[in-house]
Design an enzyme around this catalytic site. Structure first.
Site, PDB file in Angstrom:
ATOM      1  N   SER A 142       1.216  -1.077  -0.187  1.00 20.80           N
ATOM      2  CA  SER A 142      -0.145   0.436  -0.104  1.00 20.80           C
ATOM      3  C   SER A 142       1.061   1.276   0.156  1.00 20.80           C
ATOM      4  O   SER A 142       1.616   1.477   0.809  1.00 20.80           O
ATOM      5  CB  SER A 142      -0.737   0.449   1.358  1.00 20.80           C
ATOM      6  OG  SER A 142      -1.684   0.986   1.236  1.00 20.80           O
ATOM      7  N   TYR A 155      -1.359  -0.459   9.862  1.00 20.41           N
ATOM      8  CA  TYR A 155      -1.808  -0.971   9.135  1.00 20.41           C
ATOM      9  C   TYR A 155      -0.575  -1.057   7.950  1.00 20.41           C
ATOM     10  O   TYR A 155      -0.147  -1.769   7.336  1.00 20.41           O
ATOM     11  CB  TYR A 155      -2.865  -0.578   7.691  1.00 20.41           C
ATOM     12  CG  TYR A 155      -3.482  -1.394   7.344  1.00 20.41           C
ATOM     13  CD1 TYR A 155      -4.085  -1.507   6.213  1.00 20.41           C
ATOM     14  CD2 TYR A 155      -3.254   0.376   5.986  1.00 20.41           C
ATOM     15  CE1 TYR A 155      -4.706  -2.375   5.181  1.00 20.41           C
ATOM     16  CE2 TYR A 155      -3.255   0.009   4.675  1.00 20.41           C
ATOM     17  CZ  TYR A 155      -4.494  -1.395   4.114  1.00 20.41           C
ATOM     18  OH  TYR A 155      -4.502  -1.992   2.648  1.00 20.41           O
TER      19      TYR A 155
HETATM   20  P1  NDP Z   1     -11.391  -5.892  -0.395  1.00 25.79           P
HETATM   21  O1  NDP Z   1     -11.976  -5.915   1.083  1.00 25.79           O
HETATM   22  O2  NDP Z   1     -12.460  -6.063  -1.467  1.00 25.79           O
HETATM   23  O3  NDP Z   1     -11.039  -7.702  -0.666  1.00 25.79           O
HETATM   24  C1  NDP Z   1     -10.022  -8.016   0.291  1.00 25.79           C
HETATM   25  C2  NDP Z   1     -10.040  -9.508   0.095  1.00 25.79           C
HETATM   26  O4  NDP Z   1      -9.200 -10.108   1.120  1.00 25.79           O
HETATM   27  C3  NDP Z   1     -11.490 -10.217   0.187  1.00 25.79           C
HETATM   28  O5  NDP Z   1     -11.457 -10.675  -1.293  1.00 25.79           O
HETATM   29  C4  NDP Z   1     -11.543 -10.850   1.161  1.00 25.79           C
HETATM   30  O6  NDP Z   1     -12.064 -12.399   1.298  1.00 25.79           O
HETATM   31  C5  NDP Z   1     -10.259 -11.188   1.251  1.00 25.79           C
HETATM   32  N1  NDP Z   1      -9.185 -11.570   2.780  1.00 25.79           N
HETATM   33  C6  NDP Z   1      -9.850 -10.897   3.916  1.00 25.79           C
HETATM   34  N2  NDP Z   1      -9.360 -11.624   5.062  1.00 25.79           N
HETATM   35  C7  NDP Z   1      -8.823 -12.648   4.380  1.00 25.79           C
HETATM   36  C8  NDP Z   1      -7.988 -14.071   4.861  1.00 25.79           C
HETATM   37  N3  NDP Z   1      -8.225 -13.960   6.305  1.00 25.79           N
HETATM   38  N4  NDP Z   1      -8.146 -15.032   4.285  1.00 25.79           N
HETATM   39  C9  NDP Z   1      -8.523 -15.306   3.187  1.00 25.79           C
HETATM   40  N5  NDP Z   1      -9.046 -13.860   2.232  1.00 25.79           N
HETATM   41  C10 NDP Z   1      -9.673 -13.283   3.370  1.00 25.79           C
HETATM   42  O7  NDP Z   1     -10.662  -5.155  -0.603  1.00 25.79           O
HETATM   43  P2  NDP Z   1      -9.533  -4.387  -1.511  1.00 25.79           P
HETATM   44  O8  NDP Z   1      -9.869  -5.723  -2.121  1.00 25.79           O
HETATM   45  O9  NDP Z   1      -9.210  -2.998  -1.531  1.00 25.79           O
HETATM   46  O10 NDP Z   1      -8.190  -5.062  -0.851  1.00 25.79           O
HETATM   47  C11 NDP Z   1      -7.210  -6.182  -1.249  1.00 25.79           C
HETATM   48  C12 NDP Z   1      -5.753  -5.740  -1.078  1.00 25.79           C
HETATM   49  O11 NDP Z   1      -5.364  -4.392  -1.352  1.00 25.79           O
HETATM   50  C13 NDP Z   1      -5.651  -5.518   0.332  1.00 25.79           C
HETATM   51  O12 NDP Z   1      -4.291  -6.722   1.302  1.00 25.79           O
HETATM   52  C14 NDP Z   1      -5.849  -4.236   1.181  1.00 25.79           C
HETATM   53  O13 NDP Z   1      -4.912  -4.435   2.515  1.00 25.79           O
HETATM   54  C15 NDP Z   1      -4.414  -3.803  -0.575  1.00 25.79           C
HETATM   55  N6  NDP Z   1      -5.038  -2.597  -0.920  1.00 25.79           N
HETATM   56  C16 NDP Z   1      -6.560  -1.850  -0.434  1.00 25.79           C
HETATM   57  C17 NDP Z   1      -6.480  -0.244  -0.987  1.00 25.79           C
HETATM   58  C18 NDP Z   1      -7.253   0.296  -0.892  1.00 25.79           C
HETATM   59  O14 NDP Z   1      -7.721   1.446  -1.190  1.00 25.79           O
HETATM   60  N7  NDP Z   1      -8.881  -0.474  -1.488  1.00 25.79           N
HETATM   61  C19 NDP Z   1      -4.764  -0.008  -0.907  1.00 25.79           C
HETATM   62  C20 NDP Z   1      -4.082  -0.191  -0.491  1.00 25.79           C
HETATM   63  C21 NDP Z   1      -3.752  -1.866  -0.884  1.00 25.79           C
HETATM   64  P3  NDP Z   1     -12.765 -12.865   2.112  1.00 25.79           P
HETATM   65  O15 NDP Z   1     -13.820 -11.884   2.887  1.00 25.79           O
HETATM   66  O16 NDP Z   1     -13.653 -13.513   1.538  1.00 25.79           O
HETATM   67  O17 NDP Z   1     -12.672 -14.276   3.150  1.00 25.79           O
END
Ligand code: NDP
Length: 246
Positions: A142, A155
């Site tokens: 990030s 975070y």
């Molecule tokens: P989402 O919340 O849409 O996606 C997060 C994903 O992580 C979901 O598919 C969720 O699936 C999965 N997840 C969470 N906990 C678990 C777990 N214990 N085991 C397996 N899967 C898990 O958000 P984003 O697409 O934004 O996030 C994706 C990545 O991008 C993250 O690492 C986030 O920190 C990073 N990011 C996002 C930014 C933003 O502004 N959106 C900016 C910078 C980085 P499920 O709940 O089905 O398990």
């Protein structure tokens, strides 16, 4: 035919946001994708949709906190598609808020998913990469780790820990087997804010995402750029943020 065509890619956090967009784009460009997350119904629907569009995809229930789930995810790629070329360690949560709130459980949850989850993926994928003689590890970190702002400290620390981890792995991988890529998005319009417990902070992040956030497909394109390079070319770091983000 693209450089992505025929690759086998496993993606954690594929049930929404950046992970889902990445799965769709890479599958469209010919990769076989193995989708990992906990919300299996979403994975099944996504896999079916990709297959209906002519792509190759399977879902695999994965909680990144469980090492055996990551082994199953990697194993599913090998069993179904013969190997694993790329692991996208993308699952993440953002239980952000001021450090002084002492949300110790939230801190632990972020460390577990954002850092330990990536480590579990590495533990599962590295032996396969070594056996094959090639592999590519992509993680979603990030810009929060590059420009530290209030409420983001823990975070950002988990994301910077992963960035450091990847650089260490890179230094240890000069035999040419492993490529590593750390993708740093700024605000992206996804469901991520749903994991924020502090209502005021959540509102602010949702507002930022809505007002200036870029589409998850933009991050997917950045990941595809790293994946499509020939094996002797490693894209180490990619920063991708809204043009108007400070
Ligand atoms: P989402 O919340 O849409 O996606 C997060 C994903 O992580 C979901 O598919 C969720 O699936 C999965 N997840 C969470 N906990 C678990 C777990 N214990 N085991 C397996 N899967 C898990 O958000 P984003 O697409 O934004 O996030 C994706 C990545 O991008 C993250 O690492 C986030 O920190 C990073 N990011 C996002 C930014 C933003 O502004 N959106 C900016 C910078 C980085 P499920 O709940 O089905 O398990």
């Amino acid at each position: 035919m693209t450089a992505i065509d025929g690759k086998v890619v496993a993606i954690t956090g594929a049930s929404s946001g950046i992970g889902e967009a990445t799965a769709r784009l890479l599958a469209e460009r010919g990769a076989a994708v193995v989708l990992g997350a906990r919300r299996t119904q979403r994975l099944d629907e996504l896999a079916q949709d990709i297959r209906e569009r002519g792509g190759r995809a399977i879902g695999c229930a994965t909680d990144v906190l469980r090492r055996q789930d990551l082994e199953r995810l990697v194993g599913a790629a090998v069993a179904e598609f013969g190997r694993l070329d790329v692991l996208v360690g993308n699952a993440g949560i953002a239980k952000i808020g001021p450090v002084a709130d002492l949300d110790v459980d939230g801190w632990s949850a972020m460390i577990d998913v954002n850092l330990r989850g990536v480590l579990n993926g590495i533990a599962a994928a590295l032996p396969v990469f070594r056996r094959q003689g090639h592999g590519h590890l992509v993680t979603t970190v990030s810009t929060a780790g590059l420009t530290i702002t209030p409420t983001m400290a823990i975070y950002a620390a988990t994301k910077n820990a992963v960035r450091t981890l990847l650089e260490g792995l890179r230094q240890e991988s000069t035999d040419g087997v492993l490529r590593t890529t750390a993708v740093s998005p700024g605000f992206v319009r996804t469901e991520l804010a749903g994991s924020i417990d502090d209502a005021q902070v959540r509102e602010q992040i949702v507002r930022n995402m809505g007002e200036i956030g870029i589409a998850p497909e933009a991050v997917a394109r950045a990941i595809a750029f790293a994946v499509e390079q020939p094996h002797d070319v490693e894209i180490g770091d990619i920063t991708i943020r809204p043009t108007i983000q400070s």
